[in-house]
Design a protein around this motif. Structure first.
Motif, PDB file in Angstrom:
ATOM      1  N   LEU A   1      45.783  45.164  33.736  1.00  0.00           N
ATOM      2  CA  LEU A   1      47.092  45.073  34.390  1.00  0.00           C
ATOM      3  C   LEU A   1      48.136  45.878  33.635  1.00  0.00           C
ATOM      4  N   ASP A   2      48.115  45.814  32.311  1.00  0.00           N
ATOM      5  CA  ASP A   2      49.055  46.596  31.497  1.00  0.00           C
ATOM      6  C   ASP A   2      48.865  48.092  31.735  1.00  0.00           C
ATOM      7  N   LYS A   3      47.614  48.516  31.837  1.00  0.00           N
ATOM      8  CA  LYS A   3      47.317  49.931  32.076  1.00  0.00           C
ATOM      9  C   LYS A   3      47.788  50.363  33.466  1.00  0.00           C
ATOM     10  N   MET A   4      47.606  49.499  34.446  1.00  0.00           N
ATOM     11  CA  MET A   4      48.068  49.811  35.805  1.00  0.00           C
ATOM     12  C   MET A   4      49.567  50.066  35.817  1.00  0.00           C
ATOM     13  N   LYS A   5      50.310  49.251  35.094  1.00  0.00           N
ATOM     14  CA  LYS A   5      51.772  49.393  35.054  1.00  0.00           C
ATOM     15  C   LYS A   5      52.173  50.748  34.489  1.00  0.00           C
ATOM     16  N   THR A   6      51.455  51.223  33.466  1.00  0.00           N
ATOM     17  CA  THR A   6      51.794  52.518  32.866  1.00  0.00           C
ATOM     18  C   THR A   6      51.475  53.677  33.812  1.00  0.00           C
ATOM     19  N   MET A   7      50.533  53.465  34.735  1.00  0.00           N
ATOM     20  CA  MET A   7      50.128  54.527  35.664  1.00  0.00           C
ATOM     21  C   MET A   7      50.963  54.550  36.928  1.00  0.00           C
ATOM     22  N   LEU A   8      51.798  53.550  37.126  1.00  0.00           N
ATOM     23  CA  LEU A   8      52.459  53.358  38.417  1.00  0.00           C
ATOM     24  C   LEU A   8      53.332  54.538  38.830  1.00  0.00           C
ATOM     25  N   SER A   9      53.933  55.205  37.862  1.00  0.00           N
ATOM     26  CA  SER A   9      54.821  56.328  38.193  1.00  0.00           C
ATOM     27  C   SER A   9      54.067  57.491  38.837  1.00  0.00           C
ATOM     28  N   HIS A  10      52.733  57.531  38.655  1.00  0.00           N
ATOM     29  CA  HIS A  10      51.925  58.617  39.237  1.00  0.00           C
ATOM     30  C   HIS A  10      51.196  58.171  40.503  1.00  0.00           C
ATOM     31  N   ILE A  11      51.470  56.939  40.955  1.00  0.00           N
ATOM     32  CA  ILE A  11      50.756  56.372  42.103  1.00  0.00           C
ATOM     33  C   ILE A  11      51.669  56.359  43.331  1.00  0.00           C
ATOM     34  N   ASP A  12      51.134  56.813  44.462  1.00  0.00           N
ATOM     35  CA  ASP A  12      51.905  56.862  45.710  1.00  0.00           C
ATOM     36  C   ASP A  12      51.711  55.612  46.571  1.00  0.00           C
ATOM     37  N   LEU A  13      50.539  54.996  46.469  1.00  0.00           N
ATOM     38  CA  LEU A  13      50.225  53.854  47.324  1.00  0.00           C
ATOM     39  C   LEU A  13      49.321  52.892  46.565  1.00  0.00           C
ATOM     40  N   VAL A  14      49.645  51.595  46.643  1.00  0.00           N
ATOM     41  CA  VAL A  14      48.794  50.550  46.072  1.00  0.00           C
ATOM     42  C   VAL A  14      48.006  49.918  47.218  1.00  0.00           C
ATOM     43  N   ILE A  15      46.682  49.965  47.117  1.00  0.00           N
ATOM     44  CA  ILE A  15      45.810  49.313  48.092  1.00  0.00           C
ATOM     45  C   ILE A  15      45.318  48.020  47.464  1.00  0.00           C
ATOM     46  N   GLU A  16      45.827  46.899  47.954  1.00  0.00           N
ATOM     47  CA  GLU A  16      45.440  45.600  47.388  1.00  0.00           C
ATOM     48  C   GLU A  16      44.364  44.957  48.261  1.00  0.00           C
ATOM     49  N   CYS A  17      43.227  44.669  47.654  1.00  0.00           N
ATOM     50  CA  CYS A  17      42.125  44.025  48.369  1.00  0.00           C
ATOM     51  C   CYS A  17      42.202  42.502  48.207  1.00  0.00           C
ATOM     52  N   ARG A  18      41.995  41.815  49.301  1.00  0.00           N
ATOM     53  CA  ARG A  18      41.880  40.360  49.305  1.00  0.00           C
ATOM     54  C   ARG A  18      40.644  39.988  50.116  1.00  0.00           C
ATOM     55  N   ASP A  19      40.095  38.821  49.853  1.00  0.00           N
ATOM     56  CA  ASP A  19      38.877  38.377  50.525  1.00  0.00           C
ATOM     57  C   ASP A  19      39.228  37.788  51.894  1.00  0.00           C
ATOM     58  N   TYR A  20      38.616  38.307  52.939  1.00  0.00           N
ATOM     59  CA  TYR A  20      38.891  37.861  54.312  1.00  0.00           C
ATOM     60  C   TYR A  20      38.664  36.359  54.474  1.00  0.00           C
ATOM     61  N   ARG A  21      37.690  35.802  53.738  1.00  0.00           N
ATOM     62  CA  ARG A  21      37.350  34.379  53.879  1.00  0.00           C
ATOM     63  C   ARG A  21      38.394  33.468  53.250  1.00  0.00           C
ATOM     64  N   ILE A  22      39.167  34.006  52.307  1.00  0.00           N
ATOM     65  CA  ILE A  22      40.229  33.232  51.654  1.00  0.00           C
ATOM     66  C   ILE A  22      41.493  34.100  51.581  1.00  0.00           C
ATOM     67  N   PRO A  23      42.076  34.413  52.736  1.00  0.00           N
ATOM     68  CA  PRO A  23      43.210  35.345  52.773  1.00  0.00           C
ATOM     69  C   PRO A  23      44.438  34.867  52.008  1.00  0.00           C
ATOM     70  N   LEU A  24      44.582  33.562  51.839  1.00  0.00           N
ATOM     71  CA  LEU A  24      45.726  33.025  51.103  1.00  0.00           C
ATOM     72  C   LEU A  24      45.371  32.817  49.629  1.00  0.00           C
ATOM     73  N   SER A  25      44.217  32.249  49.378  1.00  0.00           N
ATOM     74  CA  SER A  25      43.825  31.930  48.002  1.00  0.00           C
ATOM     75  C   SER A  25      43.531  33.174  47.165  1.00  0.00           C
ATOM     76  N   SER A  26      43.150  34.292  47.800  1.00  0.00           N
ATOM     77  CA  SER A  26      42.810  35.491  47.027  1.00  0.00           C
ATOM     78  C   SER A  26      44.014  36.403  46.787  1.00  0.00           C
ATOM     79  N   ARG A  27      45.198  35.936  47.147  1.00  0.00           N
ATOM     80  CA  ARG A  27      46.416  36.683  46.808  1.00  0.00           C
ATOM     81  C   ARG A  27      46.760  36.435  45.348  1.00  0.00           C
ATOM     82  N   ASN A  28      47.046  37.508  44.619  1.00  0.00           N
ATOM     83  CA  ASN A  28      47.457  37.382  43.224  1.00  0.00           C
ATOM     84  C   ASN A  28      48.899  37.865  43.092  1.00  0.00           C
ATOM     85  N   PRO A  29      49.850  36.964  42.855  1.00  0.00           N
ATOM     86  CA  PRO A  29      51.259  37.369  42.772  1.00  0.00           C
ATOM     87  C   PRO A  29      51.552  38.313  41.610  1.00  0.00           C
ATOM     88  N   LEU A  30      50.629  38.405  40.647  1.00  0.00           N
ATOM     89  CA  LEU A  30      50.848  39.325  39.526  1.00  0.00           C
ATOM     90  C   LEU A  30      50.969  40.770  40.001  1.00  0.00           C
TER      91      LEU A  30
END
Length: 341
Positions: A29-58
């Motif tokens: 997660l720390d590494k992702m934050k340092t790379m964010l300035s070079h990223i145009d789009l974040v694709i967040e994957c969640r599990d279809y079977r648990i669409p609410l429980s697999s959300r990570n607010p971080l």
């Protein structure tokens, strides 16, 4: 013969572990934050079977400032082909606005192309001469690497580059950028970077932890397999007890079901004693692979989404708060063991 009545509520298990936040999760997660300035789009994957429980607010807290596409993976394992599936998907799409939402099965090229089309349109709007960089994130074992491999295979017709596995933790470091769309005259194409799964620092709801464990987002050693199998049986009975009919008649007794599974599949210990743990793991894996019904563990209705919205508006659990909660929980367990000795 008495009519079978399934359990309507699963017993509370407050002693369950509530976290799986490991060292490489934080490092990733720390590494992702340092790379964010070079990223145009974040694709967040969640599990279809648990669409609410697999959300990570971080991810929302630490990767803010970039457009987000939410992809609900493993659609094939939760979709029964009914009109209520489409209605539920529309509810989820409305709930996640202004973020865009897609539903995907990495084995289905049509759904993979929808993700590629979104990525291509996003890159075209950016109109960058150096190409577009995107990052795929999500909880452990939600299918990030499988999606990346599928996007690469359909997009540029190249083989797999990201390792995948049935257990979480296969990807432990940020990967190299991988081309998923060829460039045109005006740009260099679209590149995607794979990342390690990041778990929630603390899961306040014990049942949410059971759902995450049943879907394989934590290692199978974290929660007893027989407990997970019992939770699976609870959902199988609510869905359709006939899903396990070849092994046992409808039952709320997990021991009865595991006895039958062990004898019919040969999972026996010395002396012919049923191996409940091995049978539980086998049963869980059968469901994960779609052989014991395809359904959601999270209930998705307007009412549950509204409850989720109110919960999201409350203060989130930070890393430090999560550690404090886990420390206090371990302290309480230690005190209880001491009192019982």
């Amino acid at each position: 013969m008495a009519t079978f009545v399934p359990r309507q509520v699963f017993p509370a298990l407050d002693s369950l572990p509530r976290s799986y936040f490991l060292g490489h999760h934080k490092a990733g997660l720390d590494k992702m934050k340092t790379m964010l300035s070079h990223i145009d789009l974040v694709i967040e994957c969640r599990d279809y079977r648990i669409p609410l429980s697999s959300r990570n607010p971080l991810f929302e807290e630490n990767l803010a400032g970039r457009e987000r596409l939410i992809v609900y993976t493993k659609q094939d394992l939760g979709r029964g082909g009914h009109s209520r599936d489409r209605n539920r998907e529309r509810l989820i799409q409305d709930f996640q606005r202004p973020s865009s939402v897609l539903f995907s099965d990495y084995k289905d090229k049509a759904s993979v192309r929808k993700v590629l089309e979104f990525a291509r349109a996003h890159a075209a709007a950016a109109n960058s001469l150096t190409g577009s960089r995107m990052m795929v994130v999500g909880m452990p074992n939600v299918g990030k690497s499988s999606l990346l491999n599928a996007l690469r295979g359909v997009g540029v017709h190249k083989g797999k580059v990201a390792h995948t596995g049935a257990q979480p933790g296969v990807t432990r470091k940020i990967g190299t950028t991988v081309k998923i769309i060829e460039g045109e005259e005006s740009g260099e194409g679209v590149y995607l970077v794979d990342t390690p799964g990041v778990f929630i620092p603390y899961v306040p709801n014990a049942e949410a932890m059971l759902k995450l464990a049943l879907c394989g987002n934590v290692k199978d050693t974290i929660i007893a397999p027989t407990t997970l199998a019992d939770y699976l049986l609870f959902h199988l009975n609510l869905y359709d007890p006939r899903t396990y009919g070849e092994y046992a008649p409808p039952t709320n007794d997990i021991v009865q079901l595991l006895d039958s599974v062990a004898r019919k599949t040969g999972r026996l210990q010395k002396g012919g004693t049923p191996d409940h743990e091995a049978s539980a793991l086998w049963l869980i894996q059968r469901w994960r692979n779609g052989h014991l019904g395809r359904f959601l563990l999270d209930e998705v209705t307007e009412a549950t989404l509204e409850a989720e919205r109110r919960a999201n508006e409350s203060a989130g659990v930070s890393l430090s708060q999560g550690r404090k909660m886990m420390k206090e929980l371990r302290k309480q367990k230690s005190m209880q063991r001491h009192l019982n000795t």
